[in-house]
Design a protein around this motif. Structure first.
Motif, PDB file in Angstrom:
ATOM      1  N   VAL A 150      52.693 -64.373 -52.634  1.00 50.90           N
ATOM      2  CA  VAL A 150      53.064 -65.400 -51.649  1.00 50.90           C
ATOM      3  C   VAL A 150      54.225 -64.947 -50.768  1.00 50.90           C
ATOM      4  O   VAL A 150      55.133 -64.268 -51.222  1.00 50.90           O
TER       5      VAL A 150
ATOM      6  N   VAL B  43      56.179 -71.939 -67.186  1.00 54.49           N
ATOM      7  CA  VAL B  43      56.375 -71.232 -65.914  1.00 54.49           C
ATOM      8  C   VAL B  43      56.608 -69.756 -66.225  1.00 54.49           C
ATOM      9  O   VAL B  43      57.606 -69.390 -66.843  1.00 54.49           O
TER      10      VAL B  43
ATOM     11  N   PRO C 146      64.611 -64.761 -51.747  1.00 51.92           N
ATOM     12  CA  PRO C 146      63.576 -64.790 -52.774  1.00 51.92           C
ATOM     13  C   PRO C 146      62.263 -64.242 -52.233  1.00 51.92           C
ATOM     14  O   PRO C 146      62.005 -64.276 -51.040  1.00 51.92           O
TER      15      PRO C 146
ATOM     16  N   PRO D 220      58.397 -67.763 -50.059  1.00 51.25           N
ATOM     17  CA  PRO D 220      59.809 -67.731 -50.497  1.00 51.25           C
ATOM     18  C   PRO D 220      60.720 -67.049 -49.477  1.00 51.25           C
ATOM     19  O   PRO D 220      61.749 -67.608 -49.081  1.00 51.25           O
ATOM     20  N   GLY D 221      60.339 -65.870 -49.025  1.00 52.53           N
ATOM     21  CA  GLY D 221      61.164 -65.191 -48.030  1.00 52.53           C
ATOM     22  C   GLY D 221      61.121 -65.884 -46.678  1.00 52.53           C
ATOM     23  O   GLY D 221      62.157 -66.203 -46.078  1.00 52.53           O
TER      24      GLY D 221
ATOM     25  N   GLY E 129      57.845 -63.524 -53.608  1.00 56.95           N
ATOM     26  CA  GLY E 129      56.835 -64.024 -54.543  1.00 56.95           C
ATOM     27  C   GLY E 129      57.014 -63.478 -55.941  1.00 56.95           C
ATOM     28  O   GLY E 129      56.540 -64.071 -56.919  1.00 56.95           O
TER      29      GLY E 129
ATOM     30  N   ASN F 293      57.188 -66.964 -64.592  1.00 59.97           N
ATOM     31  CA  ASN F 293      58.233 -66.109 -64.020  1.00 59.97           C
ATOM     32  C   ASN F 293      59.625 -66.686 -64.278  1.00 59.97           C
ATOM     33  O   ASN F 293      60.565 -66.408 -63.547  1.00 59.97           O
TER      34      ASN F 293
ATOM     35  N   VAL G 209      61.334 -71.011 -53.935  1.00 59.35           N
ATOM     36  CA  VAL G 209      61.295 -70.072 -55.063  1.00 59.35           C
ATOM     37  C   VAL G 209      59.916 -70.128 -55.724  1.00 59.35           C
ATOM     38  O   VAL G 209      59.298 -71.184 -55.800  1.00 59.35           O
ATOM     39  N   PRO G 210      59.417 -68.974 -56.199  1.00 60.33           N
ATOM     40  CA  PRO G 210      58.082 -68.953 -56.792  1.00 60.33           C
ATOM     41  C   PRO G 210      58.070 -69.543 -58.191  1.00 60.33           C
ATOM     42  O   PRO G 210      59.020 -69.381 -58.944  1.00 60.33           O
ATOM     43  N   MET G 211      56.982 -70.245 -58.537  1.00 61.02           N
ATOM     44  CA  MET G 211      56.730 -70.686 -59.906  1.00 61.02           C
ATOM     45  C   MET G 211      55.287 -70.349 -60.248  1.00 61.02           C
ATOM     46  O   MET G 211      54.354 -70.907 -59.659  1.00 61.02           O
ATOM     47  N   HIS G 212      55.145 -69.459 -61.205  1.00 63.77           N
ATOM     48  CA  HIS G 212      53.827 -68.986 -61.630  1.00 63.77           C
ATOM     49  C   HIS G 212      53.351 -69.875 -62.777  1.00 63.77           C
ATOM     50  O   HIS G 212      53.906 -69.821 -63.867  1.00 63.77           O
ATOM     51  N   VAL G 213      52.337 -70.693 -62.520  1.00 67.44           N
ATOM     52  CA  VAL G 213      51.918 -71.649 -63.534  1.00 67.44           C
ATOM     53  C   VAL G 213      50.391 -71.763 -63.537  1.00 67.44           C
ATOM     54  O   VAL G 213      49.755 -71.712 -62.483  1.00 67.44           O
TER      55      VAL G 213
ATOM     56  N   ILE H 180      51.165 -65.389 -58.325  1.00 67.65           N
ATOM     57  CA  ILE H 180      52.177 -65.868 -57.387  1.00 67.65           C
ATOM     58  C   ILE H 180      52.835 -64.730 -56.596  1.00 67.65           C
ATOM     59  O   ILE H 180      53.387 -64.961 -55.513  1.00 67.65           O
ATOM     60  N   ALA H 181      52.764 -63.506 -57.103  1.00 63.24           N
ATOM     61  CA  ALA H 181      53.557 -62.422 -56.505  1.00 63.24           C
ATOM     62  C   ALA H 181      53.231 -62.175 -55.029  1.00 63.24           C
ATOM     63  O   ALA H 181      54.067 -61.691 -54.281  1.00 63.24           O
TER      64      ALA H 181
END
Lengths: 274, 274
Positions: free
Chosen positions: A23, B62, B6, A26-27, B8, B64, A43-47, A20-21
Motif C-alpha cells: 500500500v 495485527v 510510514p 501511509p507515505g 506499507g 505488523n 499507518v499500516p495494519m495487516h489483518v 499490506i506491504a
C-alpha cells in the motif's frame, strides 16, 4: 532529523489490508496531512478478514483514531463493520474508507471518484463519451456509477462472470435507463477503454480486451498499480493511445480520501468507555 | 521532505495511555528505531482503562504489530492482558512494555532499570549506597527492586500509604534480608534521595521530603517529567546537590525499551486467524 515524527498528540488513520506491504497510502497521505498542517499519520495494519469486525469494533474505543482506509481484500467485509454508509458505498456494496460518526463508523467508497478524477487530470472528460468498462466487481461498480453520474453517454460492461455483469447492469439501468448495457472484449468504437479488474498484476494474466483492435484515437485506462505499467497500458501506448495507469487513479484518490477522513462529524462518537 | 514517513511495510509499536498527549516515546523511540535501520514507528493510542483488555486482545491479530508500550494509568491493568511476565514485572505487579510471544503478550517492567541506568549516566552508582526512596507504588517498587539487585547497601522506603509501604518492604525483605526498612520524610544522612511518586506534577503538591535538611553532598532524583524541573529538583539544586530529573530516567529507558521490543521471540505468535 527533519520531516514527520509521531508525537503523543499524533492522530492515527490506519490502513487495513492483507497483504499490506504494497500500500502507498501511509507515505502519500501522511505527506498530504503534513502539508495541510495536521499532526496525523496513516499507518499500516495487516489483518486477516476473519479479524476485521473485531478490529473495527475495538478501534472505535481508541480516541485519537478517527478513521481507517480499507484495501484488498477487506472492502466488502468492511461494509458490515459500518453503522452508516454513503449512498455510493451502499450502491457499490464496498467501502474503502470509514470515519468516526455519532453512531459508529461511517463508510464511503471513493474508487469511482478517484478513477474519474484521475482521467480528468490526464485530459479525458467522461461527459458524453462511450465507455467500455471491463470488470463488474467492487471497483468496476464504483467506476461505472461515477461515470454515469458524471454524464458518460453510454457504459458497456464486460466481465467473464456473466451473473455479476448482468446484476450490475440491472442495478445501474434502474438509475440510468439506456445508459448501460453488455460489452465484450472488443474495444472497437469506444472513446474510453477502462480496466477495473486485477488482470495484469500476474504475468500469466490474459489481456482484459483484444488489444489488436485498439485505435490511436482511444483513451485506455487501467486500475492495476503493480506493475506500474501493466501489459494493457504497454499495448495501448504501442498503438499511440493516450493512457492512465493505476498511479493516476491513486494520486487523485489520495486527496479525496484525506478530505473524507478530515470531515467534521469525526470527533463526536466514542463507543468505548469514557 | 526528509526524515521518517510510514510505508506499507512499517511495523507498529503503539503506546497506550490515558491521557496520551504528554508521552515522549513516539518521537524518541521512533528515532532510535530509525537510527538502528528498522522501518517501525511508536504511535500513540489513547484508550480508557475499561477498553484495555479488548484492545490488547484484538491487537494480537495485527500482524505488523509486535509490541506495545504502556503508560499511566494502565501499567497495572496491563499485567492481566499478558500471557507471560518477566520476573521483575511479576514482582512489581506492573508492566510498561509487552512484546509478542508464542503464547500471547509477554510483559516486562523497565522502570527500575531506566531509573538506575539514568542515575549511573548522571554519575551516581547505587552499589554500597544508602537510599531514601519515596513512593511504594508501581514505579517505586520497580526502582527499589532494581537498586537492591544492583547492590545498594540499604533502601529506606517512605510512603503516606503505610499499608502499601509495609507490603512492599515485606516483599523485598524476603529477597534482601536487612536491606530494606521504613523511612520518613527526613532525608538526613542518605547518599541518594529518590522520589518515585507523582508529587511535583501539580503546583499544589507538597514536597516529597523535608528539603531544609538536604546537604550538598547528597544526590537527589525525581521521576516527574512534567514540569521538566520539578520543585524537589529546584530545591536540591539550590542546596548544591547533584540531581537527575525525569528526563534522565526517560532517556536511559528509551534504549532499554527498544531492546526489549526488538527481541527475538516477537514474530512467532498470532492469536488471530491465519
Amino acid at each position: 532529523m527533519n520531516g514527520f515524527l509521531p508525537s503523543g498528540s499524533t492522530r492515527l488513520f490506519p490502513v487495513v489490508g492483507d497483504p499490506i506491504a504494497q500500500v502507498r497510502s501511509p507515505g502519500a497521505i501522511t505527506r498530504i496531512l503534513e502539508r495541510r498542517g495536521i499532526d496525523a499519520a496513516v499507518v499500516p495494519m495487516h489483518v486477516a478478514q476473519a479479524d476485521l469486525p473485531r478490529l473495527f469494533d475495538t478501534l472505535l474505543a481508541v480516541r485519537n483514531l478517527d478513521g481507517l482506509l480499507v484495501t484488498i481484500p477487506h472492502k466488502h467485509a468492511a461494509v458490515f463493520a459500518c453503522a452508516t454508509l454513503t449512498e455510493g458505498a451502499a450502491f457499490v456494496g464496498a467501502v474503502n474508507v470509514v470515519r468516526r460518526a455519532p453512531s459508529g463508523w461511517h463508510g464511503d467508497n471513493t474508487d469511482g471518484r478517484g478513477y474519474v478524477d484521475g482521467l480528468a487530470q490526464n485530459g479525458f472528460a467522461v461527459i458524453g463519451k462511450r465507455v467500455l468498462l471491463v470488470g463488474a466487481g467492487g471497483a468496476g461498480s464504483a467506476i461505472a456509477l461515477e461515470m454515469l453520474e458524471r454524464g458518460a453517454a453510454q457504459v458497456l460492461i464486460h466481465d467473464r462472470d456473466e451473473t455479476r455483469r448482468d446484476a450490475l447492469i440491472a442495478k445501474l439501468a434502474e438509475r440510468f435507463p439506456g445508459g448501460v448495457t453488455r460489452g465484450s472484449a472488443d474495444p472497437s468504437g469506444f472513446d474510453l477503454v477502462a480496466n477495473a479488474t486485477p488482470m495484469g498484476m500476474q504475468p500469466s494474466d490474459p489481456l482484459p480486451v483484444d488489444v489488436s483492435r485498439l485505435q490511436s484515437s482511444q483513451f485506455v485506462a487501467c486500475a492495476v498499480t503493480k506493475p506500474e505499467v501493466p501489459p494493457l497500458i504497454t499495448e495501448a501506448r504501442r498503438r499511440g493511445c493516450r493512457t492512465m495507469t493505476g498511479a493516476g487513479m491513486f494520486d487523485a484518490q489520495a486527496e479525496i480520501l484525506t478530505d473524507f477522513l478530515l470531515e467534521e462529524d469525526m470527533k463526536t462518537a466514542y463507543r468505548g468507555t469514557c
